[in-house]
Design an enzyme around this catalytic site. Structure first.
Site, PDB file in Angstrom:
ATOM      1  N   SER A 116       8.630   1.226  -3.267  1.00  0.00           N
ATOM      2  CA  SER A 116       7.301   1.730  -3.584  1.00  0.00           C
ATOM      3  C   SER A 116       6.610   0.881  -4.644  1.00  0.00           C
ATOM      4  O   SER A 116       5.514   1.204  -5.077  1.00  0.00           O
ATOM      5  CB  SER A 116       7.386   3.182  -4.070  1.00  0.00           C
ATOM      6  N   HIS A 137       5.950  -0.288   2.751  1.00  0.00           N
ATOM      7  CA  HIS A 137       6.005   0.926   1.933  1.00  0.00           C
ATOM      8  C   HIS A 137       5.470   2.118   2.720  1.00  0.00           C
ATOM      9  O   HIS A 137       4.263   2.321   2.830  1.00  0.00           O
ATOM     10  CB  HIS A 137       5.198   0.725   0.645  1.00  0.00           C
ATOM     11  N   GLU A 149       1.871   0.634   3.513  1.00  0.00           N
ATOM     12  CA  GLU A 149       1.432  -0.559   2.792  1.00  0.00           C
ATOM     13  C   GLU A 149       2.300  -1.740   3.232  1.00  0.00           C
ATOM     14  O   GLU A 149       3.520  -1.711   3.075  1.00  0.00           O
ATOM     15  CB  GLU A 149       1.540  -0.352   1.285  1.00  0.00           C
ATOM     16  N   ASN A 187       0.129   3.660  -5.513  1.00  0.00           N
ATOM     17  CA  ASN A 187       0.753   4.125  -6.756  1.00  0.00           C
ATOM     18  C   ASN A 187      -0.004   3.655  -7.982  1.00  0.00           C
ATOM     19  O   ASN A 187      -0.085   4.361  -8.989  1.00  0.00           O
ATOM     20  CB  ASN A 187       2.211   3.650  -6.826  1.00  0.00           C
TER      21      ASN A 187
END
Length: 279
Positions: A116, A137, A149, A187
């Protein structure tokens, strides 16, 4: 085409299910038989749920499960055309696995990581195929969440990028292309919002219930930031904050004391039954 999945936890099992549902033969690896059987049981439970909802047939769910092979021998993944690693977010553990996979797999095999936010470039450096290492991801839970991602490391080739994008599209996913950077896009954006919600709670400005309520009603968020943190796991949220702060030096990623206290107390959110809320 066969897909190797390294790690049978929530994310690994979910990715294995996604690949099997897309019609691929899957080899799911973990350290011991108990772990892989637990992952397989979670996949079966998930497939049963979507069959009960009428989103697939019982027969199709059964066929999907039959396409998943479990193993505790990493060498059994060497015949896979594409491998996705999804183990604990510890750089040294991932680098060790990538080094082993590099030695086991033919040179044409693409090695992907479901990290991540760890550096794709640094993981690739543990191999002799840096142009064939890439980040994929997925979001939790992988069978339900549409985006992935797709992260290009410094040496990742355009051919690897295109081949991986094609595979993810065949999974039914929407690809978000990202250059290798600390914690990628989602994130990096979501973490300051979650942290600020924790600071608001820590300062006693509002209750956890009201913080989430206002963000859902006024911000049109489907889930409040504190409930989202509980869902992701407070240990993961802490890791994200610490990584972003360390790698960028930007104070907007500073970690709330309350978050550290909850993690230290073992209150990690949904997976432990208690975080900002009780479950």
């Amino acid at each position: 085409m066969s897909i190797g999945i390294v790690g049978s936890g929530t994310m690994g099992a979910g990715i294995a299910q996604v690949a099997a549902q897309a019609g691929y033969e899957v080899f799911l690896w973990d350290l011991n038989e108990e772990l892989v059987q637990s992952g397989l049981a979670n996949i079966q439970k998930s497939l049963n749920m979507i069959a009960q909802k009428g989103e697939t047939t019982v027969e199709t769910a059964k066929q999907c499960l039959e396409r998943i092979n479990t193993t505790t021998n990493l060498a059994n993944l060497s015949s896979s055309d594409f491998i996705i690693e999804s183990v604990i977010e510890k750089l040294e553990i991932k680098k060790s696995l990538f080094k082993k996979l590099d030695g086991l797999c033919p040179p044409e095999t693409i090695l992907a990581t479901n990290t991540s936010g760890l550096s794709i470039t640094e993981l690739a450096a543990a191999t002799n195929r840096q142009e064939k290492v890439i980040g994929t991801h997925f979001f939790i839970p992988p069978p339900r969440m549409e985006p992935v991602e797709l992260v290009q490391g410094y040496h990742t080739s355009e051919a690897t990028l295109k081949e991986t994008e094609k595979l993810l599209i065949s999974f039914g996913k929407t690809v978000i292309k990202v250059k290798d950077s600390p914690l990628f896009v989602f994130n990096r954006i979501i973490n300051p919002m979650i942290n600020e919600a924790i600071f608001v709670l820590q300062e006693g400005l509002a209750t956890a219930e009201d913080i989430d309520k206002v963000m859902k009603l006024a911000g049109h968020h489907p889930i409040g930031p504190l409930a989202l943190a509980d869902f992701c796991g407070l240990d993961v949220v802490l890791m994200v904050s610490e990584t972003l702060f360390r790698d960028t030096g930007d104070t907007k990623y500073r970690t709330p004391v309350l978050l550290r206290q909850l993690v230290s107390a073992g209150h990690l959110g949904r997976k432990t039954g208690k975080g900002f809320f009780e479950y």
